[in-house]
Design a protein around this motif. Structure first.
Motif, PDB file in Angstrom:
ATOM      1  N   THR A  43       0.917  -1.164  -0.203  1.00  0.00           N
ATOM      2  CA  THR A  43       0.012   0.022   0.024  1.00  0.00           C
ATOM      3  C   THR A  43       0.988   1.314  -0.022  1.00  0.00           C
ATOM      4  OG1 THR A  43      -1.682  -1.115   1.296  1.00  0.00           O
ATOM      5  CG2 THR A  43      -1.793   1.057   1.379  1.00  0.00           C
ATOM      6  N   PRO A  44       0.763   2.097  -0.818  1.00  0.00           N
ATOM      7  CA  PRO A  44       1.494   3.543  -0.813  1.00  0.00           C
ATOM      8  C   PRO A  44       1.417   4.190   0.440  1.00  0.00           C
ATOM      9  CG  PRO A  44      -0.035   3.468  -2.688  1.00  0.00           C
ATOM     10  CD  PRO A  44      -0.215   2.211  -1.807  1.00  0.00           C
ATOM     11  N   VAL A  45       2.413   4.788   0.644  1.00  0.00           N
ATOM     12  CA  VAL A  45       2.733   5.251   1.938  1.00  0.00           C
ATOM     13  C   VAL A  45       1.602   6.405   2.144  1.00  0.00           C
ATOM     14  CG1 VAL A  45       4.139   6.807   3.590  1.00  0.00           C
ATOM     15  CG2 VAL A  45       5.099   5.095   2.277  1.00  0.00           C
ATOM     16  N   SER A  70       0.668  20.432  11.531  1.00  0.00           N
ATOM     17  CA  SER A  70       0.661  20.698  10.060  1.00  0.00           C
ATOM     18  C   SER A  70       1.352  19.665   9.150  1.00  0.00           C
ATOM     19  CB  SER A  70       1.400  21.910   9.821  1.00  0.00           C
ATOM     20  OG  SER A  70       2.853  21.730   9.979  1.00  0.00           O
ATOM     21  N   SER A  71       0.889  19.860   7.940  1.00  0.00           N
ATOM     22  CA  SER A  71       1.260  18.863   7.089  1.00  0.00           C
ATOM     23  C   SER A  71       2.885  18.797   6.749  1.00  0.00           C
ATOM     24  CB  SER A  71       0.717  18.854   5.657  1.00  0.00           C
ATOM     25  OG  SER A  71       0.828  20.190   4.985  1.00  0.00           O
ATOM     26  N   ARG A  72       3.314  19.990   6.729  1.00  0.00           N
ATOM     27  CA  ARG A  72       4.701  20.445   6.821  1.00  0.00           C
ATOM     28  C   ARG A  72       5.495  19.789   8.025  1.00  0.00           C
ATOM     29  NH1 ARG A  72       7.477  23.977   3.799  1.00  0.00           N
ATOM     30  NH2 ARG A  72       5.478  25.222   3.731  1.00  0.00           N
ATOM     31  N   ASP A  73       4.976  19.937   9.339  1.00  0.00           N
ATOM     32  CA  ASP A  73       5.719  19.546  10.271  1.00  0.00           C
ATOM     33  C   ASP A  73       5.677  17.723  10.436  1.00  0.00           C
ATOM     34  OD1 ASP A  73       6.293  21.870  10.966  1.00  0.00           O
ATOM     35  OD2 ASP A  73       4.548  22.138  12.452  1.00  0.00           O
ATOM     36  N   ASN A  83       3.733  16.241   0.134  1.00  0.00           N
ATOM     37  CA  ASN A  83       2.850  15.962  -0.845  1.00  0.00           C
ATOM     38  C   ASN A  83       2.161  14.654  -0.287  1.00  0.00           C
ATOM     39  OD1 ASN A  83       3.001  17.924  -2.461  1.00  0.00           O
ATOM     40  ND2 ASN A  83       4.112  16.879  -3.980  1.00  0.00           N
ATOM     41  N   THR A  84       2.967  13.653   0.275  1.00  0.00           N
ATOM     42  CA  THR A  84       2.494  12.555   0.748  1.00  0.00           C
ATOM     43  C   THR A  84       1.585  12.538   2.056  1.00  0.00           C
ATOM     44  OG1 THR A  84       4.425  11.071   0.105  1.00  0.00           O
ATOM     45  CG2 THR A  84       3.222  10.041   2.117  1.00  0.00           C
TER      46      THR A  84
END
Length: 516
Positions: A43-45, A70-73, A83-84
Motif C-alpha cells: 500500500t502506498p505510504v 501541520s502537513s509540513r511538520d 505531498n504524501t
C-alpha cells in the motif's frame, strides 16, 4: 487509549524500508501495539497514513477536537514528502474525518452519531431457512416457501428448453446488424410499452397462432410472467384483495401474489380445468389466475363450458382474469388451442406469455396484452416501476420474428421435444409398465409421473438430486399438504435424446425402494 504523538503512532505502523524511516524514531522490526491493524506492505505510504489516521479516529484513539500537526511538520517527522501527508489530510477532510479552521489548523472532527433513543419494545427478529435474521414477515414467508432451485438445466429439470438449439449464427447476425447501426435509442431506457417493432410482431403472431384479439398498442413488453403478473396486481389490485388460483399451480404465481398482499384462494382442478364451487362463486375475487390452454403442472385443457362460465362470471362481477399462456406452442397432438382472451367480449382478460420456453430463459423477454382502455396506464406504470430496458435485445427478437426464424424454430423444437417425450415415456414403461400414471404428456416441456399417496415425493426429489437428477415434487405445487397428490414433474426438453434412458435409469433406482 489516546496518543501523545501522531508521528510516533504512524511510524510504528507504516510499512516501508527501514532506511526511509526518520532517524531515531523507530527501529527495524519494532512491533506495533497489540491489536493494531497494519496496512499491507504494498500500500502506498500516503494511503497508509490516510488509513491509519482514519482508523484511529473511528477507534477514538484520536479524540474529537484534537489538533493535528501541520502537513509540513508531520512530513518532516515522518521523513516523507509533504505531498504524501497532504494527500492523506485532503482525503480525510473530504470524507469529514478532519476539519480545517482558518488561522488555527487541522482538527479531528466530531464524527460520533446522534444519540438514538432506545425502542420501547424490541420485536423478535425473524429467521429464514438460511439462518439469517431481520427478514420481514413477508420476506420470511417468501424465502421459506420458495420453489426456485439452484440447478436450472439437465435431466429432468421441468420448464427449461434446450438452449443449445438456439440458432446462434442467425441471432448473432441480427445482433451485429444493430451494433453496426450505432443506434443510441437501443442502448438507453426503453419506452414503457417496449420496442414498437417487437410489439407489432407479437401482435401479429398472437392473432394468427393464438386467436388473441389485440393491436400492437395493447401489447406491453415485460421481463416475463413474474413481472407481467406483478404489474397487473399493482395497477388493478389493492392490498387485501383475493385471487383464485388453480390448485396445484405454478409456485411463482403464488409467490408474486403473496408478496403483494393478495390472498390466494385455491381452486381445485379436474379434467376440465378449474372447478368452481358454489362457496367460491358467492365471494367474487379481484383476480382469477388460470392456465386454460395447458394447466400447470397437471396439463389438462380447460373445457369450453368452463371457459364460458369464467368469462360470464368475470363480466358480471367485474373480476380480472389473468391468462398465463406459458408454453402452448408445444402441442404434440394437433394445433395449439385458441386462447381464452380470444373469446372475451367484455375486456376482462389480461393475457401474458413469455419467450423463455420458446427461445431461451436468459433472454428475459415476455409480453402482456391488456384491454385498449388500460394500455396507456400500463405503459406508464411499467416505465415508472421498472425503467424498461433491453431494447437492443427486443429489436433483435423483432427481426428474428419478422424474417421467419421464430416460426421455423418453433416447428423444429416441436419435433425434437415430441421425440424426447416419447423416449421418456418409453423409459417409464420399461421400468414401471402400467403401474405408474402419466399426465400432461400431450403438450409442453414436462410430464407428471404419478406416485402412490404413501410415497414422499419431496424425499424422492432430494435423493434424486444427490444422484445428479433434478425433479420437482408435485405435492409442493399445492397450497396445502392435506389432499395434495404425490408425483414427480419430469422435464425432458433440455435432455439430449441419447441421455434420457440412462438418466431415467438413475431416477428409477431412486423411486423403486419407495414402492416396496
Amino acid at each position: 487509549m489516546k496518543i501523545a504523538s501522531l508521528s510516533d503512532y504512524l511510524l510504528l505502523r507504516i510499512n516501508r524500508p527501514a532506511a526511509k524511516a526518520a532517524p531515531g524514531k523507530a527501529k527495524a522490526g519494532s512491533a506495533p501495539e497489540s491489536g493494531a491493524a497494519k496496512p499491507a506492505p504494498r500500500t502506498p505510504v500516503n494511503r497508509q497514513i490516510y488509513q491509519l489516521i482514519r482508523e484511529a479516529i473511528l477507534a477514538h484513539t484520536l479524540p474529537a477536537g484534537m489538533q493535528l500537526p501541520s502537513s509540513r511538520d508531520l512530513a518532516l517527522e515522518l521523513g516523507s514528502s509533504r505531498n504524501t501527508v497532504t494527500y492523506a489530510y485532503e482525503q480525510l477532510l473530504a470524507e469529514g474525518y478532519l476539519e480545517s479552521r482558518p488561522g488555527a489548523g487541522t482538527f479531528v472532527a466530531d464524527t460520533a452519531p446522534d444519540q438514538i433513543p432506545e425502542a420501547v419494545e424490541r420485536p423478535e427478529p425473524l429467521t429464514d431457512p438460511s439462518g439469517k435474521s431481520e427478514l420481514s414477515a413477508r420476506g420470511a414467508m417468501l424465502t421459506r416457501q420458495a420453489g426456485v432451485g439452484e440447478r436450472q438445466w439437465g435431466a429432468f429439470m421441468p420448464g427449461v428448453p434446450d438452449v443449445t438449439c438456439v440458432p446462434y449464427k442467425i441471432w448473432g447476425r441480427l445482433q451485429n446488424k444493430h451494433w453496426r447501426r450505432s443506434n443510441a435509442d437501443l442502448l438507453t431506457y426503453g419506452p414503457g410499452a417496449g420496442y414498437a417493432g417487437l410489439r407489432e410482431q407479437i401482435a401479429e403472431y398472437l392473432r394468427v397462432a393464438r386467436s388473441v384479439n389485440c393491436t400492437p398498442s395493447q401489447v406491453l413488453i415485460t421481463t416475463g410472467i413474474h413481472q407481467s403478473l406483478d404489474i397487473v396486481v399493482k395497477l388493478l389490485g389493492e392490498h387485501g384483495d383475493s385471487a383464485w388460483v388453480e390448485d396445484p399451480c405454478y409456485w411463482g404465481t403464488r409467490s408474486v401474489l403473496n408478496s403483494l398482499g393478495i390472498q390466494s384462494v385455491p381452486i381445485a382442478v379436474d379434467q376440465e380445468g378449474m372447478r368452481m364451487r358454489l362457496a367460491n362463486l358467492r365471494r367474487p375475487p379481484r383476480f382469477i389466475c388460470t392456465t386454460p390452454s395447458h394447466q400447470y403442472p397437471l396439463g389438462m385443457v380447460m373445457s369450453l363450458s368452463r371457459r364460458r362460465m369464467l368469462l360470464e362470471y368475470a363480466a358480471t362481477h367485474k373480476v380480472w382474469i389473468i391468462e398465463d399462456d406459458y408454453d402452448s406452442e408445444f402441442r404434440y397432438g394437433g394445433r395449439p388451442l385458441a386462447s381464452l382472451q380470444g373469446m372475451d367480449t367484455q375486456d376482462r382478460v389480461l393475457y401474458m406469455g413469455t419467450f423463455s420456453k420458446i427461445m431461451f430463459p436468459g433472454l428475459r423477454i415476455g409480453f402482456l396484452v391488456v384491454p385498449e382502455s388500460l394500455a396507456r396506464a400500463f405503459s406508464t406504470g411499467i416505465a415508472e416501476l421498472y425503467r424498461n430496458g433491453q431494447v437492443f435485445l427486443q429489436a433483435t427478437l423483432a427481426d428474428f420474428m419478422a424474417e421467419g426464424h421464430f416460426a421455423s424454430h418453433i416447428r423444429k423444437m416441436r419435433v425434437l421435444y415430441a421425440e424426447r417425450l416419447q423416449l421418456l415415456q418409453q423409459s417409464i414403461n420399461r421400468h414401471f409398465g402400467e403401474k405408474m400414471t402419466i399426465t400432461g404428456g400431450e403438450a409442453g416441456l414436462h410430464l407428471v409421473l404419478g406416485l402412490p399417496q404413501e410415497c414422499d415425493d419431496v424425499l424422492i426429489c432430494e435423493q434424486a438430486l444427490a444422484a445428479g437428477i433434478v425433479v420437482r415434487p408435485l405435492s409442493r405445487y399445492y397450497m396445502h399438504a392435506r389432499g395434495a397428490r404425490r408425483g414427480l414433474l419430469l422435464g425432458y426438453a433440455s435432455v439430449p435424446n441419447d441421455e434420457i434412458a440412462r438418466a431415467f435409469d438413475k431416477l428409477a433406482a431412486v423411486i423403486k425402494p419407495h414402492l416396496a
